[in-house]
Design a protein around this motif. Structure first.
Motif, PDB file in Angstrom:
ATOM      1  N   TYR A 263     -55.429  10.943  25.719  1.00  0.00           N
ATOM      2  CA  TYR A 263     -54.800  11.332  24.461  1.00  0.00           C
ATOM      3  C   TYR A 263     -55.443  10.602  23.285  1.00  0.00           C
ATOM      4  O   TYR A 263     -54.816  10.419  22.243  1.00  0.00           O
ATOM      5  CB  TYR A 263     -53.292  11.048  24.518  1.00  0.00           C
TER       6      TYR A 263
ATOM      7  N   LYS B 225     -58.726   9.756  20.467  1.00  0.00           N
ATOM      8  CA  LYS B 225     -59.560  10.462  19.504  1.00  0.00           C
ATOM      9  C   LYS B 225     -60.889  10.852  20.150  1.00  0.00           C
ATOM     10  O   LYS B 225     -61.201  10.382  21.254  1.00  0.00           O
ATOM     11  CB  LYS B 225     -59.773   9.575  18.275  1.00  0.00           C
TER      12      LYS B 225
ATOM     13  N   ARG C   6     -51.440  15.826  18.624  1.00  0.00           N
ATOM     14  CA  ARG C   6     -52.013  15.957  17.277  1.00  0.00           C
ATOM     15  C   ARG C   6     -51.898  14.680  16.436  1.00  0.00           C
ATOM     16  O   ARG C   6     -52.898  14.216  15.869  1.00  0.00           O
ATOM     17  CB  ARG C   6     -51.389  17.155  16.558  1.00  0.00           C
ATOM     18  N   PRO C   7     -50.700  14.076  16.308  1.00  0.00           N
ATOM     19  CA  PRO C   7     -50.602  12.886  15.450  1.00  0.00           C
ATOM     20  C   PRO C   7     -51.391  11.689  15.970  1.00  0.00           C
ATOM     21  O   PRO C   7     -51.721  10.785  15.195  1.00  0.00           O
ATOM     22  CB  PRO C   7     -49.091  12.579  15.451  1.00  0.00           C
ATOM     23  N   ALA C   8     -51.714  11.690  17.278  1.00  0.00           N
ATOM     24  CA  ALA C   8     -52.487  10.585  17.848  1.00  0.00           C
ATOM     25  C   ALA C   8     -53.991  10.800  17.687  1.00  0.00           C
ATOM     26  O   ALA C   8     -54.790   9.935  18.062  1.00  0.00           O
ATOM     27  CB  ALA C   8     -52.144  10.417  19.332  1.00  0.00           C
ATOM     28  N   GLY C   9     -54.381  11.952  17.155  1.00  0.00           N
ATOM     29  CA  GLY C   9     -55.798  12.225  16.937  1.00  0.00           C
ATOM     30  C   GLY C   9     -56.476  12.961  18.074  1.00  0.00           C
ATOM     31  O   GLY C   9     -57.689  13.164  18.057  1.00  0.00           O
ATOM     32  N   SER C  10     -55.695  13.379  19.075  1.00  0.00           N
ATOM     33  CA  SER C  10     -56.241  14.171  20.181  1.00  0.00           C
ATOM     34  C   SER C  10     -55.943  15.640  19.882  1.00  0.00           C
ATOM     35  O   SER C  10     -54.777  16.063  19.901  1.00  0.00           O
ATOM     36  CB  SER C  10     -55.590  13.750  21.499  1.00  0.00           C
ATOM     37  N   THR C  11     -56.986  16.404  19.595  1.00  0.00           N
ATOM     38  CA  THR C  11     -56.815  17.793  19.160  1.00  0.00           C
ATOM     39  C   THR C  11     -57.775  18.708  19.907  1.00  0.00           C
ATOM     40  O   THR C  11     -58.736  18.268  20.533  1.00  0.00           O
ATOM     41  CB  THR C  11     -57.085  17.921  17.653  1.00  0.00           C
TER      42      THR C  11
ATOM     43  N   GLY D  50     -61.163  18.447  18.220  1.00  0.00           N
ATOM     44  CA  GLY D  50     -61.885  17.212  18.498  1.00  0.00           C
ATOM     45  C   GLY D  50     -62.402  17.103  19.916  1.00  0.00           C
ATOM     46  O   GLY D  50     -63.513  16.600  20.145  1.00  0.00           O
ATOM     47  N   SER D  51     -61.627  17.596  20.897  1.00  0.00           N
ATOM     48  CA  SER D  51     -61.973  17.367  22.301  1.00  0.00           C
ATOM     49  C   SER D  51     -62.698  18.531  22.976  1.00  0.00           C
ATOM     50  O   SER D  51     -63.596  18.318  23.795  1.00  0.00           O
ATOM     51  CB  SER D  51     -60.701  17.041  23.101  1.00  0.00           C
TER      52      SER D  51
END
Length: 374
Positions: A269, A271, A297-302, A305-306
């Motif tokens: 989870y 970035k 999403r709020p943790a930077g795992s999107t 991005g991934s």
């Protein structure tokens, strides 16, 4: 004498055959299998009408109409797999009926060109599952009704583990050659102590104090039980925390998982940079990789991005959450400490609203672009 000798030879051959079938796939076998799959993209799946695994699978609440509809959403995104959690209590209650419902679910998946990964046990959330009607969701609380399997009453009493072995052997054995199944995930996050919900930092405090050790022992036993059933599909269980940069730096459980899984699965989870590092750490072991949990999403795992990194590295991807529903996973993990009385400003998990509308249309368009779905 000759008859006894022939019988002894047959017994030895049977034992050797069982041992051969019960061994981990070689890296070549695993990679050859992976090459025969499309790029795997999907979600962790629970229909919006179910708060947990029991409500999904019990006869009185099994909901094939909703499952069919929601798998249709997945097919339209170009998704081709789903990670789906089973439960030993439903099997113990009605093994034949449970297997019939699994078969029905697999037929619905096949209808939508989806091959699911089936999870046999889960160490997360409520350690005291109860059959029957499940409670209503707690307003604003992430996974307020998800349950562990096995529950603490069985996990903490090894004299009851023989029933777990029977469950694994029956479920895996019954579907061991079913081409509709992608893989078997033995235990989800085996050593998760649920510290901030049911564990030492939470208000409920019903978690076993030695949960992490019991979970590690369960996953090791579970691999053996699954191997006894001789599945044609790969078996796995994924690390979710810790240092994976070398075997020496791994704890006992993570080392066991990467050394015994046919294909290596993992959770992340983080970035994009963290995700990329995790992939590099695990690629050293020369086996196919599937990320079976990501996207917060709020943790930077999107997705944005991934997914591009995963596609470039040929890593399978299954995000957490699909259709917003009783699981309440649009709310973040900290909803166990903080009260949410309205929809959060940014959804934590999930892709669709219950009416089938995407939470972020640009996001679903991006997923289609990555999967090549027109």
């Amino acid at each position: 004498m000759q008859f006894r000798l022939q019988t002894a030879i047959l017994v030895v051959l049977a034992v050797l055959s069982l041992q051969a079938s019960a061994q981990q796939w070689t890296p070549k076998q695993a990679n050859d299998w992976y090459k025969s799959q499309p790029w795997l993209v999907g979600s962790n799946f629970m229909p919006a009408s179910a708060i947990n695994q029991l409500e999904m699978w019990q006869a009185e609440s099994f909901d094939p109409k909703t499952i069919d509809k929601e798998l249709g959403y997945a097919e339209k995104l170009g998704m081709n797999t789903m990670r789906v959690f089973l439960h030993d209590m439903v099997w113990r209650q009605d093994a034949k009926g449970f297997k019939n419902r699994i078969d029905q679910f697999l037929s619905l998946c096949a209808k939508h060109n989806i091959k699911p990964m089936l999870v046999l046990f889960d160490s997360c959330w409520d350690p005291q599952p109860k059959l029957g009607k499940q409670h209503a969701p707690v307003m604003g609380r992430h996974n307020s009704g998800w349950v562990q399997g096995p529950g603490a009453a069985i996990l903490g009493d090894k004299s009851k583990w023989e029933s777990l072995r029977s469950y694994v052997k029956d479920i895996v054995g019954s579907f061991r050659a079913d081409k509709r199944i992608l893989a078997w995930d033995i235990v989800n996050e085996p050593d998760n102590d649920n510290a901030n919900s049911y564990g030492r930092n939470g208000k409920i405090k019903t978690e076993l104090p030695n949960k992490a050790q019991l979970g590690t022992e369960l996953v090791k036993a579970g691999f053996g039980w699954a191997r006894e059933a001789k599945p044609t599909q790969p078996i796995t269980s994924g690390p979710w925390k810790g240092d994976w940069s070398s075997l020496e730096k791994m704890d006992d459980m993570n080392r066991f998982l990467v050394q015994n899984s046919d294909v290596i699965t993992f959770h992340n989870y983080g970035k994009p940079d963290d995700f990329k590092k995790r992939v590099a750490d695990l690629k050293k072991f020369g086996r196919p990789l599937i990320c079976t949990e990501y996207m917060a999403r709020p943790a930077g795992s999107t997705f944005e991005g991934s997914l591009p990194i995963a596609k470039a590295e040929n890593v399978g991807m299954m995000n957490w959450g699909f259709v917003s529903g009783k699981s309440n996973t649009i709310y973040p993990w900290d909803s166990w400490q903080k009260q949410y009385t309205a929809e959060p400003p940014v959804w934590f998990h999930d892709i669709f609203r219950e009416n089938g509308q995407p939470y972020i249309p640009a996001e679903t368009a991006f997923i289609k672009k990555m999967t090549g779905k027109k």
